[in-house]
Design a protein around this motif. Structure first.
Motif, PDB file in Angstrom:
ATOM      1  N   ASP A 311       0.825  -1.207   0.000  1.00  0.00           N
ATOM      2  CA  ASP A 311       0.000   0.000   0.000  1.00  0.00           C
ATOM      3  C   ASP A 311       0.866   1.267   0.000  1.00  0.00           C
ATOM      4  N   PRO A 314       0.535   5.860   2.499  1.00  0.00           N
ATOM      5  CA  PRO A 314       1.271   6.714   3.434  1.00  0.00           C
ATOM      6  C   PRO A 314       2.403   7.503   2.768  1.00  0.00           C
ATOM      7  N   ALA A 318       1.298  13.548   4.267  1.00  0.00           N
ATOM      8  CA  ALA A 318       2.195  13.805   5.384  1.00  0.00           C
ATOM      9  C   ALA A 318       1.858  12.830   6.507  1.00  0.00           C
ATOM     10  N   PHE A 320       4.503  11.251   5.250  1.00  0.00           N
ATOM     11  CA  PHE A 320       5.280  10.571   4.187  1.00  0.00           C
ATOM     12  C   PHE A 320       6.132   9.404   4.728  1.00  0.00           C
ATOM     13  N   VAL A 321       5.443   8.356   5.076  1.00  0.00           N
ATOM     14  CA  VAL A 321       6.117   7.226   5.718  1.00  0.00           C
ATOM     15  C   VAL A 321       6.096   6.018   4.789  1.00  0.00           C
ATOM     16  N   MET A 322       7.225   5.350   4.677  1.00  0.00           N
ATOM     17  CA  MET A 322       7.303   4.115   3.892  1.00  0.00           C
ATOM     18  C   MET A 322       6.917   2.918   4.757  1.00  0.00           C
TER      19      MET A 322
ATOM     20  N   PRO B 137       3.223   8.142  13.147  1.00  0.00           N
ATOM     21  CA  PRO B 137       4.347   8.892  12.570  1.00  0.00           C
ATOM     22  C   PRO B 137       4.062  10.393  12.497  1.00  0.00           C
ATOM     23  N   LEU B 139       6.154  14.319  11.063  1.00  0.00           N
ATOM     24  CA  LEU B 139       7.252  14.785  10.210  1.00  0.00           C
ATOM     25  C   LEU B 139       8.578  14.682  10.955  1.00  0.00           C
ATOM     26  N   ASP B 141       9.191  12.257  13.037  1.00  0.00           N
ATOM     27  CA  ASP B 141       9.444  10.830  13.248  1.00  0.00           C
ATOM     28  C   ASP B 141       8.922  10.089  12.025  1.00  0.00           C
ATOM     29  N   GLN B 142       9.772  10.049  11.009  1.00  0.00           N
ATOM     30  CA  GLN B 142       9.371   9.422   9.741  1.00  0.00           C
ATOM     31  C   GLN B 142       9.849   7.992   9.628  1.00  0.00           C
ATOM     32  N   ARG B 143      10.091   7.360  10.788  1.00  0.00           N
ATOM     33  CA  ARG B 143      10.504   5.957  10.715  1.00  0.00           C
ATOM     34  C   ARG B 143       9.495   5.177   9.875  1.00  0.00           C
ATOM     35  N   THR B 144       9.988   4.193   9.152  1.00  0.00           N
ATOM     36  CA  THR B 144       9.088   3.373   8.350  1.00  0.00           C
ATOM     37  C   THR B 144       8.250   2.498   9.277  1.00  0.00           C
ATOM     38  N   ASP B 145       7.194   1.921   8.714  1.00  0.00           N
ATOM     39  CA  ASP B 145       6.376   0.992   9.489  1.00  0.00           C
ATOM     40  C   ASP B 145       7.253  -0.077  10.130  1.00  0.00           C
ATOM     41  N   ARG B 148       9.467   1.148  12.954  1.00  0.00           N
ATOM     42  CA  ARG B 148       8.608   1.355  14.120  1.00  0.00           C
ATOM     43  C   ARG B 148       8.379   0.025  14.854  1.00  0.00           C
ATOM     44  N   SER B 169       1.687  -3.104   7.152  1.00  0.00           N
ATOM     45  CA  SER B 169       1.158  -1.879   6.559  1.00  0.00           C
ATOM     46  C   SER B 169      -0.367  -1.841   6.679  1.00  0.00           C
ATOM     47  N   ARG B 173      -2.964   0.594   9.285  1.00  0.00           N
ATOM     48  CA  ARG B 173      -3.961   1.485   8.711  1.00  0.00           C
ATOM     49  C   ARG B 173      -5.330   0.816   8.649  1.00  0.00           C
TER      50      ARG B 173
END
Lengths: 631, 631
Positions: A311, A314, A318, A320-322, B137, B139, B141-145, B148, B169, B173
């Motif tokens: 998916d 994200p 904002a 903007f998370v992978m 998350p 801005l 803390d943009q750690r990826t899923d 995290r 993912s 969500r």
């Protein structure tokens, strides 16, 4: 594999390389280029482990005609006699005049390929084949099939899954083995990294291939590589079939947000595109799909997520998370590529949602981690990725450039295709266009847009604030004044009248509108704010920049002079601005050619500090400051 | 889970355990059993890390009524005051009289389950669920899923594949999360060993199940275990659906050698059998198939190869080579078991082609590696597997017993089912049969066969060479002489005349023929040659054997006295011969309950020295020597 970047100045020198045991090669290179670079650019293998930093002292060459001054490091590598005889370290030897140079045979003669921006890659692929002779079991030697194989590969710590055991068992008892006549079995183990992919009966060790994919938002390129020799066998490209779901990443992400079935569809389209190219390069190269045991892919984060069925939502909103920076332990099948059924896949990891695997691949191919000079890597597109390398430090950011370069947002914009203007020169009273193909100009490519605006700024047709001057402004020559017209309520500058008839309707002509100029202005402001902030973060200024690498399909075509003229890139000597070519694709090839390069990509990921622009309070102020054109 | 083995002698003692904080339990145990064993057998958790070897000094109990002598090791664990107060190490304390014992609360109170042959297994499953709260998350803390998740599980080094990233993912969500109201996400990570199997939205940490399979050649048993508590939830069994392709492993291997499609068919049948049982136990236990995240399987090498779709042919012909001892990193789907779609599978490794994973599981459940006494583990079937443990040394072999115990090779043989004779006693002049179910005897089960021959040897009806005596031989009582008949050219001994009519046709009766006796003779000679050679290899004799464990569905029903009588097992005190029950199934449960037990199984594999009988020049001589019945 990358063409020699054409320097914008005419000053070039001629170098004749005489490699030991190979035919001589005469090349032309920009004056001042190192012999190391000139050789590497032209596919002449140079022994080096430091990547041209003058530390490994392996790139020894002998200048036999012409003169190259002794560098500071040469006396560490050579005695006085040798220096007198012309011996130099190639990475320190600058060609300022025509030369003839002897290149010794590589001591170890490692197989190597030249990829990236003059990068020499020693062939050490993750994929290897080992032809083995396994003894026939006896009551005194009841080792299992797998033990027999492992014992024959004592240097590998293999991971072996169920299908691999099945293939081993089949290979050992395949028809070509007759226990009575040949007590031992000849098989070939196919290994990718630490995974046993297959065991084939007989000796197949000469046939091993990989496919490198550059999965761009617009274009997909596939290169089939012979991993026994490191040479490319075939290349093919096509438009990304996801185009039907939007030209840019945001439109495609939006599609998945409004339609729950869109993700599956976009994934299937990505797979279809990759698989079709795989079929093409295999057919072209006379290679069976089953002989391709690994693929590598470089793509931005959205392309990567979509291709892997993850998916991407994200990534589009904002903060903007992978889902993940890296996707490990993948099979080619996970990307829909039907090659060997258990082929593995390497996908470049990403630095951030907007500094994706394509940029990591590009930075790798550009050797951003291997040069202590201050260098800027700028990949220009709807999203512009910037990496600053300075000494040991690497900073990266993404700047929202907007659609100016994509054509769609520009009234007469078009993709770089026949009929597209890619260069614009404004003389005293006339406009000269450089058009792709021998046809009447019909639209403006991204590079033409930058060139046109740069020329108009230089000619005083656009002021510092970005406004088109009026046709009756003082001092405008009549030939240009006639091009300053009005389309609807908007000022335009006509680049080309249909049928060269200046009396024609300007709305029918090829023109640049005030709004087009604004679009470009916003884009260049965003991009230059990006590199400006990175430089500041490092306590540097534009004057410190030793090299600017322009990457991406757009950046590679951009004229350095025009880019400097409008302030898109720092104002440095034009020689220092280099078109890097398709660096993402080069990076993907390097990942197939060498495990070391993958390790370097991984290291890049850990070394680079990502700077989020949208998080910075001062971004908008700086953006407004940088809207103006330098005049 | 295994019933206390019933010793054949009536001497038993009564022990009342008073566990601290739990209700008292009164149990009966054989005189001389240790308090450790008696408690473990009855499901009373005893703290121990050495497994009852007197070295960890944790199994402290206080004898408050009755007397237990102070053992050699007790003074190392207790002071004189404590010893006087009745404190003893439970693993050294033998109950020779009725006792009352206080059991302290476990210091760590680990959850534990009693499985195997009185083995206490501390609950430490490979499967675990972790309920996590992952921060939203930002801005900053943009750690990826994935980052995290990893940061929330700092103690685990997870392997994460593409489907796991997709599930993570999705879980983050999922609908139950509304970013405006609950900024953090609650998810449950499902981990098996080091593999992230799934990420589920919300807290599902209370529901985690596994299924242990005993995949026998004849019978398949499935046990559903609640891995939060270590308790069995449901059990189901069925005949192995491969029966249609042959009753024993050799027939099934042969099927794959003559028909190329047979392997796929046999694999599909195995999958069908396992999957059906999985459905049954889940339905019985009120557990959703998707809540089963791991399965464990113990089976012989042929059953394992067939279930995994690996060619078994080399197992069936000399030199009897497996494709692999162990199959790692398996999914439940590889065994056709439809539980959680990414559920993992643990399959017991094998020692040799004929000492398979079922035997390793059985040896584990029997604690063969945890006892320094001389012990023999004998699993009796068409193929008889024997393990000798002596001090630190473990030897294993497989003896070709042939089909005597399977019923098919015996004229009146049948499986243990209603109507089958399972016990035979011969009095002065009559025969008394013990029959399964309240019906007329119709056939002879394996245990009945051994009992019958033992009784006939004891009564002098069969001589040492195995020959049935003539009806008119001197001293035969008339009631027995009437049963010594002829069917065709062959002497038989009638166990039961149809309708109890001694005048009836002996061919219609239930009898034992001379050839049946020979079959049993061959089987017992092969088996006893096996354990005899292992004992000799260790410089031991039968008199040194402290315990004989009889395993397998046949071995468990065998009467120890009869087995000794015909020389099938060493001539030791009957108390030392223990029916171990379904130890393979117990081992499979243990593998689900504890990672430590898997490590122990792996260690067993490395410790056990396999002795190949068919390779020994003296096997045939020894075999002939051991054909005679002890008289």
């Amino acid at each position: 594999m990358t063409a020699l970047p054409e320097p914008p100045t005419p000053e070039r020198v001629r170098i004749r390389f005489d490699p030991d045991g190979a035919r001589p090669r005469e090349v032309r290179a920009p004056a001042g280029a190192t012999l190391f670079d000139a050789a590497s650019w032209n596919g002449i293998a140079v022994d080096s482990t430091c990547g041209g930093h003058g530390t490994c002292r392996k790139c020894r060459m002998r200048v036999v005609e012409g003169d190259v001054p002794v560098s500071r490091l040469d006396p560490r590598a050579f005695g006085p006699e040798e220096l007198r005889a012309g011996w130099r370290l190639a990475c320190r030897a600058r060609a300022e005049q025509d030369l003839r140079v002897e290149v010794p045979a590589l001591v170890t003669r490692p197989k190597a390929a030249t990829v990236g921006v003059g990068r020499q890659v020693i062939l050490r692929p993750a994929l290897q084949k080992r032809c083995l002779t396994l003894p026939e079991p006896t009551l005194a030697d009841q080792r299992t099939d797998l033990e027999r194989l492992r014992d024959a590969l004592p240097d590998l710590e293999l991971r072996v899954d169920l299908p691999a055991i099945r293939s081993l068992s089949r290979a050992l008892r395949s028809a070509d083995h007759t226990p009575d006549h040949t007590p031992d079995h000849t098989v070939t183990a196919v290994v990718v990294d630490d995974v046993l992919v297959d065991v084939e009966p007989g000796d197949t060790s000469g046939r091993l291939f990989g496919i490198a994919f550059d999965l761009g938002t617009t274009t997909v390129v596939a290169t089939l590589l012979d991993l026994a020799t490191g040479t490319p066998v075939a290349v093919a490209s096509r438009l990304n079939p996801q185009q039907s779901h939007g030209a840019d990443v945001i439109t495609r992400i939006s599609a998945t947000m409004t339609d729950p079935a869109a993700l599956d569809r976009l994934t299937a389209l990505a797979h279809e595109g990759l698989d079709q190219l795989a079929g093409e390069v295999c057919a072209d190269g006379g290679v069976d799909r089953g002989e391709v045991y690994e693929i590598a892919l470089a793509g931005n984060a959205t392309m990567t997520h979509l291709a892997l069925g993850v998916d991407p939502e994200p990534l589009g909103v904002a903060p903007f998370v992978m889902a993940s920076r890296s996707f490990d332990d993948l099979a080619a099948a996970d990307l829909g590529v039907r090659v060997h059924p258990r082929a593995r896949a390497y996908v470049f990891p990403a630095l951030g949602a907007y500094v994706g695997g394509d940029i990591v691949a590009g930075a790798l191919a550009s050797g951003m981690d291997r040069d202590r000079r201050v260098r800027l890597f700028i990949d220009i597109g709807t999203n512009c990725e910037i990496i600053l390398a300075a000494g040991d430090r690497l900073l990266a950011t993404a700047a929202p450039a907007g659609p100016a370069f994509e054509g769609a947002a520009i009234r007469c914009g078009m993709r770089a295709a026949p009929g597209a203007v890619e260069g614009v020169k404004i003389s005293d009273d006339d406009v000269v266009l450089q058009v792709i193909g021998d046809v009447e100009p019909v639209g403006l490519a991204g590079s033409g847009l930058v060139d046109a605006v740069a020329a108009m700024v230089a000619a005083g047709l656009v002021d510092a604030s970005g406004r088109l001057i009026a046709a009756d402004a003082p001092g405008v020559p009549p030939g240009l004044a006639a091009r300053l017209r009005q389309v609807g309520q908007e000022r335009v500058f006509v680049l080309h009248f249909r049928g060269d008839d200046p009396a024609g309707d300007p709305a029918e002509a090829l023109y640049l509108s005030q709004r087009d100029i604004r679009e470009l202005q916003f884009a260049k402001a965003a991009i230059s704010t990006g590199w400006q902030l990175l430089l500041e973060e490092q306590g540097l200024t534009a004057a410190d920049v030793a090299q600017v690498l322009l990457a991406g399909s757009f950046g590679s075509y951009l004229g350095p002079a025009a880019a400097v003229r409008i302030g898109l890139v720092p104002d440095v000597a034009l020689l220092r601005i280099v078109s890097a070519g398709n660096v993402a694709g080069e990076g993907a090839k390097m990942a197939l050619l060498s495990m070391r390069e993958r390790a370097a990509a991984q290291a890049l990921l850990e070394e680079v500090h990502y700077v989020e622009l949208s998080d910075r309070a001062d971004f908008n102020d700086r953006f407004v400051e940088r809207l103006a054109f330098p005049v």
